[in-house]
Design an enzyme around this catalytic site. Sequence first.
Site, PDB file in Angstrom:
ATOM      1  N   VAL A 119      16.159  -2.894   2.005  1.00 28.77           N
ATOM      2  CA  VAL A 119      16.440  -1.782   2.205  1.00 28.77           C
ATOM      3  C   VAL A 119      17.547  -1.475   3.208  1.00 28.77           C
ATOM      4  O   VAL A 119      17.634  -0.290   3.437  1.00 28.77           O
ATOM      5  CB  VAL A 119      15.304  -0.666   2.190  1.00 28.77           C
ATOM      6  CG1 VAL A 119      14.192  -0.780   1.153  1.00 28.77           C
ATOM      7  CG2 VAL A 119      14.501  -0.836   3.638  1.00 28.77           C
TER       8      VAL A 119
ATOM      9  N   HIS B 169      14.254  -1.906  -4.053  1.00 29.33           N
ATOM     10  CA  HIS B 169      13.426  -0.775  -3.369  1.00 29.33           C
ATOM     11  C   HIS B 169      14.116   0.199  -2.479  1.00 29.33           C
ATOM     12  O   HIS B 169      13.759   0.873  -1.594  1.00 29.33           O
ATOM     13  CB  HIS B 169      12.689  -1.714  -2.196  1.00 29.33           C
ATOM     14  CG  HIS B 169      11.845  -2.849  -2.892  1.00 29.33           C
ATOM     15  ND1 HIS B 169      11.186  -3.773  -2.276  1.00 29.33           N
ATOM     16  CD2 HIS B 169      11.186  -2.681  -4.135  1.00 29.33           C
ATOM     17  CE1 HIS B 169      10.360  -4.464  -2.968  1.00 29.33           C
ATOM     18  NE2 HIS B 169      10.428  -3.730  -4.197  1.00 29.33           N
TER      19      HIS B 169
ATOM     20  N   CYS C 176      17.037  14.396  -1.803  1.00 32.49           N
ATOM     21  CA  CYS C 176      16.087  15.561  -1.909  1.00 32.49           C
ATOM     22  C   CYS C 176      14.763  14.955  -2.710  1.00 32.49           C
ATOM     23  O   CYS C 176      14.575  14.439  -3.647  1.00 32.49           O
ATOM     24  CB  CYS C 176      16.524  16.643  -2.778  1.00 32.49           C
ATOM     25  SG  CYS C 176      15.301  18.064  -3.051  1.00 32.49           S
TER      26      CYS C 176
ATOM     27  N   CYS D  95      17.160  20.290   1.384  1.00 30.10           N
ATOM     28  CA  CYS D  95      18.155  19.920   0.565  1.00 30.10           C
ATOM     29  C   CYS D  95      19.003  21.157   0.346  1.00 30.10           C
ATOM     30  O   CYS D  95      18.437  22.465   0.203  1.00 30.10           O
ATOM     31  CB  CYS D  95      17.647  19.733  -0.949  1.00 30.10           C
ATOM     32  SG  CYS D  95      18.645  19.844  -2.283  1.00 30.10           S
TER      33      CYS D  95
ATOM     34  N   CYS E 110      18.541  22.891  -3.400  1.00 33.86           N
ATOM     35  CA  CYS E 110      17.281  23.642  -4.256  1.00 33.86           C
ATOM     36  C   CYS E 110      16.350  23.923  -2.627  1.00 33.86           C
ATOM     37  O   CYS E 110      15.234  24.623  -3.246  1.00 33.86           O
ATOM     38  CB  CYS E 110      16.456  22.672  -5.022  1.00 33.86           C
ATOM     39  SG  CYS E 110      15.516  21.427  -4.405  1.00 33.86           S
TER      40      CYS E 110
ATOM     41  N   THR F  88      12.801 -14.980  -0.122  1.00 35.15           N
ATOM     42  CA  THR F  88      11.741 -14.166  -0.746  1.00 35.15           C
ATOM     43  C   THR F  88      10.419 -14.815  -0.839  1.00 35.15           C
ATOM     44  O   THR F  88      10.464 -16.073  -1.292  1.00 35.15           O
ATOM     45  CB  THR F  88      12.252 -13.431  -1.845  1.00 35.15           C
ATOM     46  OG1 THR F  88      11.139 -12.573  -2.275  1.00 35.15           O
ATOM     47  CG2 THR F  88      12.703 -14.234  -2.932  1.00 35.15           C
TER      48      THR F  88
ATOM     49  N   ASN G 217      14.401 -21.063   0.773  1.00 31.94           N
ATOM     50  CA  ASN G 217      13.331 -20.601   1.677  1.00 31.94           C
ATOM     51  C   ASN G 217      12.973 -21.249   2.977  1.00 31.94           C
ATOM     52  O   ASN G 217      12.863 -22.573   2.885  1.00 31.94           O
ATOM     53  CB  ASN G 217      12.166 -19.906   0.833  1.00 31.94           C
ATOM     54  CG  ASN G 217      11.396 -18.823   1.247  1.00 31.94           C
ATOM     55  OD1 ASN G 217      12.087 -17.726   1.578  1.00 31.94           O
ATOM     56  ND2 ASN G 217      10.323 -18.876   1.471  1.00 31.94           N
TER      57      ASN G 217
ATOM     58  N   GLU H 283      10.129 -21.560   3.760  1.00 30.46           N
ATOM     59  CA  GLU H 283       8.689 -22.346   3.622  1.00 30.46           C
ATOM     60  C   GLU H 283       8.439 -22.487   2.005  1.00 30.46           C
ATOM     61  O   GLU H 283       9.015 -21.601   1.166  1.00 30.46           O
ATOM     62  CB  GLU H 283       7.374 -21.447   3.878  1.00 30.46           C
ATOM     63  CG  GLU H 283       7.390 -21.166   5.503  1.00 30.46           C
ATOM     64  CD  GLU H 283       7.617 -19.895   6.024  1.00 30.46           C
ATOM     65  OE1 GLU H 283       7.295 -19.001   5.004  1.00 30.46           O
ATOM     66  OE2 GLU H 283       8.323 -19.656   6.883  1.00 30.46           O
TER      67      GLU H 283
END
Length: 244
Positions: free
Chosen positions: A103, A119, A127, A147, A150, A188, A213, A215
């Site tokens: 993210v 994600h 909002c 927001c 609204c 991952t 990776n 591991e």
Amino acid sequence: MNFAPELISLLRGISKLVALTGAGVSQESGLRTFRDAQTGLWAQYKPEELASPEAFRRDPKLVWDWYAWRREAVKGVRPNPGHYALAEMAKRVPEFILITQNVDGLHHMAGNQRLIELHGNIQRVRCAECYTFTETWGDDTKSVPQCSVCGGILRPDVVWFGESLPRDQLEAAVEAARTCEVFFSIGTSGVVQPAASLAFAAHSRGAVVVEINAEPTPLTPEANFALQGKSGEILPRLVEAVWG
Ligand SMILES: [Zn+2]
């Protein structure tokens, strides 16, 4: 590192490649994991207790402040050679689709402007009520900014524990996995669903699966090529070997 000649020649002629990235790629940039990052004032909280709709309902300001703190932490982090190698691959492969579980926005920063973010992205704010995205918000320290459309309260555009993944992003990821020739699983653990199932979906449709990776993971025995090590070291060498 020497790569298998079959892998090199396969990638030279590739037309559709999908790469999925996870936390390992961000960690190589020095970004600490969700859990390890809980320091100072925040050490008393478990991430699960903050990254949830319940936590936000209970104490929106606490959750808002935590994300503000995490956004600051991300500001000090830069993409690593693995991120840049993926941006390079995007230029070389006719159809290249990057899917990330991260993210932090580091792929954007490295030059991958088009990607599937399963994600969400901590840098985006929307909002909580009407979903309107906003680039700017007031710095009132007493309450969560509202927001402008609204009046609902703002929240980070990330997927919280107990929330489902954005449907359009997930559908695009599944479609990409099912139709690619080569699927890369990078940094991952291969245990967080539904992302983990993407590599298996690709494999069952006949795609060649390449895992990078640190591991072994549950995917390793299934992968056609399992490259153990840092993506920030392996990917640039691979790009050089194939297209250099
Ligand atoms: Zn709104």
